[in-house]
Design a protein around this motif. Structure first.
Motif, PDB file in Angstrom:
ATOM      1  N   ASP A 529       0.853  -1.192   0.000  1.00 58.34           N
ATOM      2  CA  ASP A 529       0.000   0.000   0.000  1.00 58.34           C
ATOM      3  C   ASP A 529       0.887   1.240   0.000  1.00 58.34           C
ATOM      4  OD1 ASP A 529      -1.931  -1.867   0.289  1.00 58.34           O
ATOM      5  OD2 ASP A 529      -2.738  -1.132   2.179  1.00 58.34           O
ATOM      6  N   VAL A 530       0.686   2.114  -0.999  1.00 61.95           N
ATOM      7  CA  VAL A 530       1.395   3.391  -1.072  1.00 61.95           C
ATOM      8  C   VAL A 530       0.342   4.472  -1.276  1.00 61.95           C
ATOM      9  CG1 VAL A 530       3.290   4.664  -2.129  1.00 61.95           C
ATOM     10  CG2 VAL A 530       3.306   2.166  -2.168  1.00 61.95           C
ATOM     11  N   PRO A 531      -0.348   4.871  -0.197  1.00 55.70           N
ATOM     12  CA  PRO A 531      -1.466   5.811  -0.343  1.00 55.70           C
ATOM     13  C   PRO A 531      -0.992   7.219  -0.656  1.00 55.70           C
ATOM     14  CG  PRO A 531      -1.063   5.319   1.943  1.00 55.70           C
ATOM     15  CD  PRO A 531      -0.145   4.434   1.175  1.00 55.70           C
ATOM     16  N   PRO A 532      -1.926   8.111  -0.983  1.00 53.62           N
ATOM     17  CA  PRO A 532      -1.553   9.483  -1.332  1.00 53.62           C
ATOM     18  C   PRO A 532      -0.839  10.181  -0.184  1.00 53.62           C
ATOM     19  CG  PRO A 532      -3.828   9.042  -1.908  1.00 53.62           C
ATOM     20  CD  PRO A 532      -3.361   7.876  -1.115  1.00 53.62           C
ATOM     21  N   SER A 533       0.119  11.041  -0.546  1.00 56.64           N
ATOM     22  CA  SER A 533       0.831  11.835   0.455  1.00 56.64           C
ATOM     23  C   SER A 533       0.232  13.230   0.494  1.00 56.64           C
ATOM     24  CB  SER A 533       2.314  11.895   0.102  1.00 56.64           C
ATOM     25  OG  SER A 533       2.479  12.523  -1.161  1.00 56.64           O
ATOM     26  N   MET A 693      -5.909   8.113 -16.138  1.00 58.68           N
ATOM     27  CA  MET A 693      -6.840   8.498 -15.077  1.00 58.68           C
ATOM     28  C   MET A 693      -6.138   9.192 -13.909  1.00 58.68           C
ATOM     29  SD  MET A 693      -9.773   7.419 -16.253  1.00 58.68           S
ATOM     30  CE  MET A 693     -10.843   7.426 -14.830  1.00 58.68           C
ATOM     31  N   GLY A 694      -4.827   8.947 -13.762  1.00 64.13           N
ATOM     32  CA  GLY A 694      -4.059   9.634 -12.728  1.00 64.13           C
ATOM     33  C   GLY A 694      -4.352   9.203 -11.308  1.00 64.13           C
ATOM     34  N   TYR A 695      -4.537   7.904 -11.079  1.00 61.69           N
ATOM     35  CA  TYR A 695      -4.879   7.475  -9.721  1.00 61.69           C
ATOM     36  C   TYR A 695      -4.386   6.052  -9.493  1.00 61.69           C
ATOM     37  CZ  TYR A 695      -7.713   6.188  -5.663  1.00 61.69           C
ATOM     38  OH  TYR A 695      -8.130   5.763  -4.441  1.00 61.69           O
ATOM     39  N   ALA A 696      -3.552   5.846  -8.484  1.00 58.59           N
ATOM     40  CA  ALA A 696      -3.108   4.519  -8.069  1.00 58.59           C
ATOM     41  C   ALA A 696      -2.602   4.620  -6.644  1.00 58.59           C
ATOM     42  CB  ALA A 696      -2.011   3.985  -8.983  1.00 58.59           C
ATOM     43  N   THR A 697      -2.815   3.585  -5.870  1.00 67.60           N
ATOM     44  CA  THR A 697      -2.368   3.598  -4.472  1.00 67.60           C
ATOM     45  C   THR A 697      -1.708   2.287  -4.055  1.00 67.60           C
ATOM     46  OG1 THR A 697      -4.548   2.849  -3.761  1.00 67.60           O
ATOM     47  CG2 THR A 697      -4.158   5.228  -3.760  1.00 67.60           C
ATOM     48  N   ARG A 698      -1.538   1.353  -4.995  1.00 66.09           N
ATOM     49  CA  ARG A 698      -0.961   0.057  -4.659  1.00 66.09           C
ATOM     50  C   ARG A 698       0.146  -0.279  -5.652  1.00 66.09           C
ATOM     51  NH1 ARG A 698      -3.837   1.588  -1.097  1.00 66.09           N
ATOM     52  NH2 ARG A 698      -5.662   0.521  -0.247  1.00 66.09           N
ATOM     53  N   LEU A 699       1.222  -0.887  -5.140  1.00 65.48           N
ATOM     54  CA  LEU A 699       2.305  -1.389  -5.973  1.00 65.48           C
ATOM     55  C   LEU A 699       2.337  -2.908  -5.879  1.00 65.48           C
ATOM     56  CD1 LEU A 699       5.306   1.048  -5.340  1.00 65.48           C
ATOM     57  CD2 LEU A 699       4.071   0.704  -7.485  1.00 65.48           C
ATOM     58  N   PHE A 700       2.648  -3.552  -6.997  1.00 71.44           N
ATOM     59  CA  PHE A 700       2.766  -5.009  -7.049  1.00 71.44           C
ATOM     60  C   PHE A 700       4.142  -5.350  -7.616  1.00 71.44           C
ATOM     61  CE2 PHE A 700      -1.673  -3.862  -7.416  1.00 71.44           C
ATOM     62  CZ  PHE A 700      -2.271  -4.688  -6.476  1.00 71.44           C
ATOM     63  N   VAL A 701       4.921  -6.084  -6.822  1.00 70.84           N
ATOM     64  CA  VAL A 701       6.299  -6.411  -7.189  1.00 70.84           C
ATOM     65  C   VAL A 701       6.399  -7.922  -7.347  1.00 70.84           C
ATOM     66  CG1 VAL A 701       8.726  -6.228  -6.543  1.00 70.84           C
ATOM     67  CG2 VAL A 701       7.113  -4.423  -5.868  1.00 70.84           C
ATOM     68  N   ARG A 702       6.803  -8.353  -8.546  1.00 73.97           N
ATOM     69  CA  ARG A 702       6.991  -9.790  -8.808  1.00 73.97           C
ATOM     70  C   ARG A 702       8.450 -10.143  -8.568  1.00 73.97           C
ATOM     71  NH1 ARG A 702       3.962 -13.459 -11.772  1.00 73.97           N
ATOM     72  NH2 ARG A 702       5.112 -15.310 -12.467  1.00 73.97           N
ATOM     73  N   ALA A 703       8.694 -11.073  -7.664  1.00 76.82           N
ATOM     74  CA  ALA A 703      10.052 -11.418  -7.247  1.00 76.82           C
ATOM     75  C   ALA A 703      10.493 -12.736  -7.870  1.00 76.82           C
ATOM     76  CB  ALA A 703      10.132 -11.509  -5.727  1.00 76.82           C
ATOM     77  N   THR A 704      11.804 -12.857  -8.059  1.00 77.03           N
ATOM     78  CA  THR A 704      12.357 -14.133  -8.534  1.00 77.03           C
ATOM     79  C   THR A 704      12.625 -15.073  -7.363  1.00 77.03           C
ATOM     80  OG1 THR A 704      14.581 -13.169  -8.467  1.00 77.03           O
ATOM     81  CG2 THR A 704      13.391 -13.063 -10.563  1.00 77.03           C
ATOM     82  N   GLY A 705      12.807 -14.525  -6.159  1.00 76.83           N
ATOM     83  CA  GLY A 705      13.048 -15.323  -4.966  1.00 76.83           C
ATOM     84  C   GLY A 705      12.020 -15.046  -3.904  1.00 76.83           C
ATOM     85  N   ASP A 706      12.501 -14.827  -2.658  1.00 75.22           N
ATOM     86  CA  ASP A 706      11.604 -14.539  -1.531  1.00 75.22           C
ATOM     87  C   ASP A 706      11.072 -13.110  -1.662  1.00 75.22           C
ATOM     88  OD1 ASP A 706      10.250 -14.283   0.823  1.00 75.22           O
ATOM     89  OD2 ASP A 706      12.034 -14.225   2.105  1.00 75.22           O
ATOM     90  N   PRO A 707       9.771 -12.924  -1.850  1.00 76.55           N
ATOM     91  CA  PRO A 707       9.246 -11.557  -2.022  1.00 76.55           C
ATOM     92  C   PRO A 707       9.491 -10.671  -0.810  1.00 76.55           C
ATOM     93  CG  PRO A 707       7.639 -13.182  -2.748  1.00 76.55           C
ATOM     94  CD  PRO A 707       8.718 -13.931  -2.036  1.00 76.55           C
ATOM     95  N   ALA A 723       9.814  11.586   0.597  1.00 77.81           N
ATOM     96  CA  ALA A 723      10.082  11.290   2.011  1.00 77.81           C
ATOM     97  C   ALA A 723       8.820  11.183   2.844  1.00 77.81           C
ATOM     98  CB  ALA A 723      10.996  12.374   2.594  1.00 77.81           C
ATOM     99  N   ASP A 724       7.734  11.821   2.407  1.00 76.13           N
ATOM    100  CA  ASP A 724       6.515  11.793   3.209  1.00 76.13           C
ATOM    101  C   ASP A 724       5.545  10.699   2.767  1.00 76.13           C
ATOM    102  OD1 ASP A 724       5.715  12.822   0.825  1.00 76.13           O
ATOM    103  OD2 ASP A 724       4.788  14.643   1.633  1.00 76.13           O
ATOM    104  N   LYS A 725       6.013   9.771   1.935  1.00 72.62           N
ATOM    105  CA  LYS A 725       5.164   8.659   1.518  1.00 72.62           C
ATOM    106  C   LYS A 725       5.134   7.574   2.597  1.00 72.62           C
ATOM    107  CE  LYS A 725       3.353   8.991  -2.669  1.00 72.62           C
ATOM    108  NZ  LYS A 725       1.918   8.808  -2.919  1.00 72.62           N
ATOM    109  N   ALA A 726       3.945   7.092   2.905  1.00 72.73           N
ATOM    110  CA  ALA A 726       3.800   5.943   3.801  1.00 72.73           C
ATOM    111  C   ALA A 726       3.899   4.663   2.981  1.00 72.73           C
ATOM    112  CB  ALA A 726       2.460   5.993   4.512  1.00 72.73           C
ATOM    113  N   VAL A 727       4.583   3.686   3.523  1.00 73.09           N
ATOM    114  CA  VAL A 727       4.716   2.373   2.880  1.00 73.09           C
ATOM    115  C   VAL A 727       4.141   1.360   3.858  1.00 73.09           C
ATOM    116  CG1 VAL A 727       6.280   0.708   1.831  1.00 73.09           C
ATOM    117  CG2 VAL A 727       6.802   3.144   1.710  1.00 73.09           C
ATOM    118  N   GLU A 728       3.013   0.758   3.492  1.00 74.77           N
ATOM    119  CA  GLU A 728       2.248  -0.041   4.441  1.00 74.77           C
ATOM    120  C   GLU A 728       2.023  -1.463   3.950  1.00 74.77           C
ATOM    121  OE1 GLU A 728       0.678   1.001   7.392  1.00 74.77           O
ATOM    122  OE2 GLU A 728       1.646   2.954   7.285  1.00 74.77           O
ATOM    123  N   ARG A 729       2.029  -2.385   4.893  1.00 76.59           N
ATOM    124  CA  ARG A 729       1.554  -3.758   4.728  1.00 76.59           C
ATOM    125  C   ARG A 729       2.118  -4.484   3.496  1.00 76.59           C
ATOM    126  NH1 ARG A 729      -4.869  -3.662   5.555  1.00 76.59           N
ATOM    127  NH2 ARG A 729      -4.777  -2.135   3.850  1.00 76.59           N
TER     128      ARG A 729
END
Length: 873
Positions: A529-533, A693-707, A723-729
């Motif tokens: 989760d990378v919500p709006p700052s 549309m200019g709107y997203a709040t989630r990142l999805f990272v595909r890993a080759t090993g342990d995510p 610097a003021d971005k929250a990185v959650e869960r």
């Protein structure tokens, strides 16, 4: 029993009148006859006092005898350590489980709320069952209509849930779930401040300063109850707010929030869409009944007003949705999600208590058969049936009191476990404690068990000859005793079958959910989760951030691909909007509306990263941006339903739920993936590119090993960009789904635990019945072997007895379970019946347990020595 003195007076006066009449008939003077009758019977008050003395003397004698029996029972039970331990532990399990569940049930369903005049506080909601929506919430225009037209509600309070990025209190940027409310909210809810003040009418309006109130739990846990928080300024998303108060401890509803702020802190709430669009629904509605108004009157008026609003604005209410208004008290609304599960738990605990009492009754009954000689001697020496029953009652009271004390000691940790489980259905469960009410419950259950157990054993025959025969050692287990032993064992098996079948159904459901194909790559994809700052939700800055973040994260070692979106599957179902779309080449039938589809924003490579196959056309690319052709991708269900005989690619669509949407060309068709339901269903979904549309709040990272090994590096990159971005869960999709399935897993675990306890007690009960039967029938087995029976035949005979008990118990349990489910469905709504597999599985487990329980007594019967058995008398 204490005599009725009024009846005594009447009886004495009757005798006096009869005596006076007889004397007068013999010729005595009436006055002389009256004085003689008084001398004969005495004055009534004197008789009354005499009778009282006799009654109190008898009570004293009975109490002294009971105390003597209790001392004897205590000495006897201390010597019989095996019996005492088995009975006390069994009763403790039954009483402890009931006390713990009663504590939670009372906390959730019976305890009053801290809200002032909580019985006048109501909760109002819309339902749209036609489209599967239990709570449609309200739009601002709808709420304004209610405020201007409804007279039975003194005031309304509204509550919108918003996720803010919180910066302040010396902490790293973090996401907080906040409530956005109007100034009347706390007054309507009847809540008070624990520190500072709450919001009021002066905090309303677009010109007001941003202010916030901290919830008590957030203040005590995250801020360690720091009183200096009052007056501090914090950043909530793009705005600034001043902390003005701390809320008193209260039940959080409709969400468990950390902060409650005024409307001006949320720019979205001040926008035209929120203020004017009747279909933009995201607000919960509460009300306080006006003086003299009843819930029924308010419900009728609200429903009438709601019906008129729907008639005036038909464009805002789909006929297919079947929108209706529901009005309940807040207390009922808080309790309703947990009522069914708590009543089921209470029923399961009651079944365990019945099993425990049945098992204890078997132990007591078996012991009483061995004590028939002792009881016979007491009878021969003059003890009446009341005295003998009092002796048994004293032993039962000692056993049950010990079991109750141990059970109440177990109740406290069990209450904690059950409360944590039930909190997933109602936050009020966290308030559960063990107090005097639970102590009274434990005492009541102990007394009930003691009385029942005291009347289970058979007393010896009152005749002197029969008593002497028993005293001489010729006691036998009678047919009646044997039948009662088997009845109690059968009850245990029947109750165990009900619990095991129910637990089996829950386990089967959980297994089906865990093994179902989701369509996503669940193990290698890390969702963050990378919500709006403070810069806001959308716009060029947000697009630039996600563009740079996906580029730099994609360059990290171990990263196979990165994409952005708006919803983490299953974790954010409330974030997914549903819009009504029109499609080129598709004409709805007469009376049919355009289809409603899920609306999703995704970036380029989204389907590749999450492992969703592209069936036709192409995926989004970086070229699908502002200024380029407007495009969309649809799910397979959309293509098959709307274009069953042709290709959906290159057709055009537009949404008509939020105004006049511009046409978009369909460039691809992807496989169905259901990101809302853990049980996958055909999914009508339309995907739009984030860069248009200019709107997203989630990142999805595909890993080759342990995510999870990538989480620190991803967090570092995001903080370097902003610097003021929250990185959650940061969580893999596999673990997200596991978290969503936690309630089902807990259901299966809790009811399996009940079933396991019941099975253990039942196995001990069957083994005990058969063991005692073998012990009491030693001479019979010796005679059978002397007449030619083989040890294997005796072994088979005892095993058959166990099989009969188990079979009858399973049959009775199946009938009882069916009737119980029918009765429960009357009060709890639709009740699922266990399928064939759980029922057969429960029966198989009980049969296997019955065989195991029968083996030891059967083996003992097969090893009986003939000569020793014949000399046993």
């Amino acid at each position: 029993m204490k005599p009725d003195m009024n009846e005594l007076d009447e009886e004495i006066r009757g005798h006096m009148a009869l005596s006076i009449k007889e004397r007068i008939e013999r010729g005595e003077d009436p006055e002389a006859a009256r004085r003689a009758a008084l001398r004969e019977f005495g004055y009534v008050p004197a008789v009354r006092d005499s009778m009282r003395r006799v009654w109190y003397s008898r009570c004293y004698d009975e109490a002294e005898a009971l105390a003597r029996d209790l001392r004897f029972a205590l000495r006897f039970l201390v010597r019989a350590k095996g019996l005492t331990g088995a009975v006390v532990v069994t009763l403790a399990l039954g009483i402890g489980a009931n006390a713990a569940i009663f504590s939670v049930v009372r906390s959730v369903l019976l305890s009053p709320l801290v809200n002032r005049d909580a019985d006048r506080l109501i909760y109002i909601r819309q339902t749209a069952l036609g489209i599967g929506t239990e709570n449609l919430t309200f739009s601002v225009p709808e709420i304004d209509d209610f405020k201007s037209r409804v007279k039975t509600i003194a005031a309304f309070g509204d509550f919108s849930t918003v996720d803010f990025t919180l910066i302040g209190f010396g902490m790293d940027p973090r996401i907080v779930k906040a409530g956005v409310v109007n100034g009347s909210f706390f007054g309507v809810m009847g809540l008070r401040p624990a520190l500072g003040r709450l919001l009021n009418a002066s905090d309303d309006g677009p010109g007001a300063a941003g202010v916030a109130v901290l919830t008590h739990r957030f203040w005590t846990t995250a801020l360690q109850s720091d009183p200096a928080v009052i007056g501090k300024k914090i950043r909530l998303g793009p705005g600034v707010a001043t902390v003005v108060g701390v809320l008193e401890p209260s039940v959080p509803y409709p969400e468990e929030t950390q902060i409650i702020a005024n409307v001006v802190t949320s720019p979205h709430h001040l926008g035209a869409t929120m203020v004017t669009d009747r279909r933009h629904r995201m607000t919960e509605l509460f009300g306080r009944l006006a003086t003299g108004a009843s819930l029924e009157a308010a419900r009728a008026e609200l429903q009438d007003v709601h019906a008129s609003i729907m008639r005036e604005h038909p464009e805002a209410y789909s006929a297919r949705a079947q929108v209706q208004l529901r009005v309940t008290t807040l207390r009922d609304q808080l309790a309703s999600p947990a009522r069914t599960i708590l009543l089921l738990l209470l029923a399961a605990a009651a079944v365990v208590f019945v099993i425990a009492c049945s098992n204890v009754a078997n132990l007591i009954l078996a012991r009483s058969v061995r004590r028939e000689a002792e009881l016979a001697v007491r009878a021969v020496l003059g003890a009446g049936r009341g005295a003998l029953r009092r002796t048994l009652l004293a032993e039962s009271l000692v056993l049950c009191a010990a079991g109750a004390m141990l059970g109440l000691m177990l109740a406290s940790p069990l209450t904690t476990v059950v409360a944590r489980y039930a909190a997933r259905f109602s936050v009020r469960a966290l308030e559960a404690t063990v107090d005097a009410g639970v102590l009274w419950l434990g005492a009541g259950l102990a007394v009930v068990a003691a009385v029942l157990l005291a009347y289970v054993p058979r007393l010896p025959a009152p005749d002197r000859a029969g008593g002497l025969r028993l005293a001489g050692g010729s006691a036998r287990m009678t047919a009646g005793t044997n039948r009662r032993l088997r009845i109690f064992a059968t009850i245990q098996i029947a109750c165990s079958f009900v619990l095991l079948a129910g637990a089996g159904m829950l386990v089967a459901t959980l297994t089906a959910l865990q093994t179902a194909n989701t369509g996503y790559d669940m193990r290698q994809v890390l969702a963050i989760d990378v919500p709006p700052s403070a810069t806001g939700v959308g716009g060029a800055a947000a697009l630039d951030f996600f563009q740079e973040a996906t580029r730099r994260i994609g360059e990290l070692p171990g990263v196979q691909g990165v994409a952005a979106g708006m919803v983490v599957p299953w974790r954010d179902p409330s974030s997914g909007m549903k819009l009504q779309f029109a499609f080129e080449g598709y004409q709805p039938a007469d009376g049919e509306e355009n289809p409603t589809c899920r609306f999703r924003l995704v970036s380029s490579r989204f389907f590749e990263v999450l492992g969703v196959p592209v069936i036709a056309g192409r995926e989004f690319t970086d070229e699908d941006r502002n200024g380029s052709e407007l495009v969309a991708i649809v799910s397979q269900s959309v293509a098959q339903r709307l274009f069953p005989n042709s290709d959906a690619v290159n057709r055009r669509l537009w949404w008509n739920s939020l105004g006049n949407g511009q046409p978009r060309r369909i460039v691809g068709v992807v496989a169905d993936v259901d990101d809302e339901d853990v049980v996958q269903k055909p999914s009508m979904t339309v995907y739009h590119p984030v860069r248009q549309m200019g709107y997203a709040t989630r990142l999805f990272v595909r890993a080759t090993g342990d995510p999870y090994a990538l989480a620190p590096s991803v967090t570092r990159v995001i903080r370097e960009i902003s610097a003021d971005k929250a990185v959650e869960r940061p969580t893999t999709l596999e673990d997200v789904r596991a978290q969503v399935l936690t309630p089902e897993r807990l259901n299966a675990f809790v009811f399996s635990a009940f079933g396991g306890i019941a099975l253990l007690i039942a196995v001990v009960g069957v083994a005990g019945v058969l063991a005692f039967s073998v012990s009491a029938r030693t001479r019979e087995f010796g005679v059978r072997m002397a007449l030619g029976s083989t040890p294997s035949q005796l072994l088979t005979r005892v095993l058959k007895e166990g099989a009969v008990i188990v079979t009858v118990g399973i049959t009775a349990g199946a009938v009882f379970g069916y009737v119980l489910a029918r009765v429960a469905s009357t009060y709890l709504g639709t009740t699922r019946m266990p399928g064939m597999l759980p029922a057969v599985g429960a029966a198989a487990v009980l049969i296997a347990a019955g065989v195991i329980a029968s083996l030891l007594p059967a083996a003992r019967a097969s090893r009986v020595d003939v000569l020793q058995a014949l000399r046993s008398e």
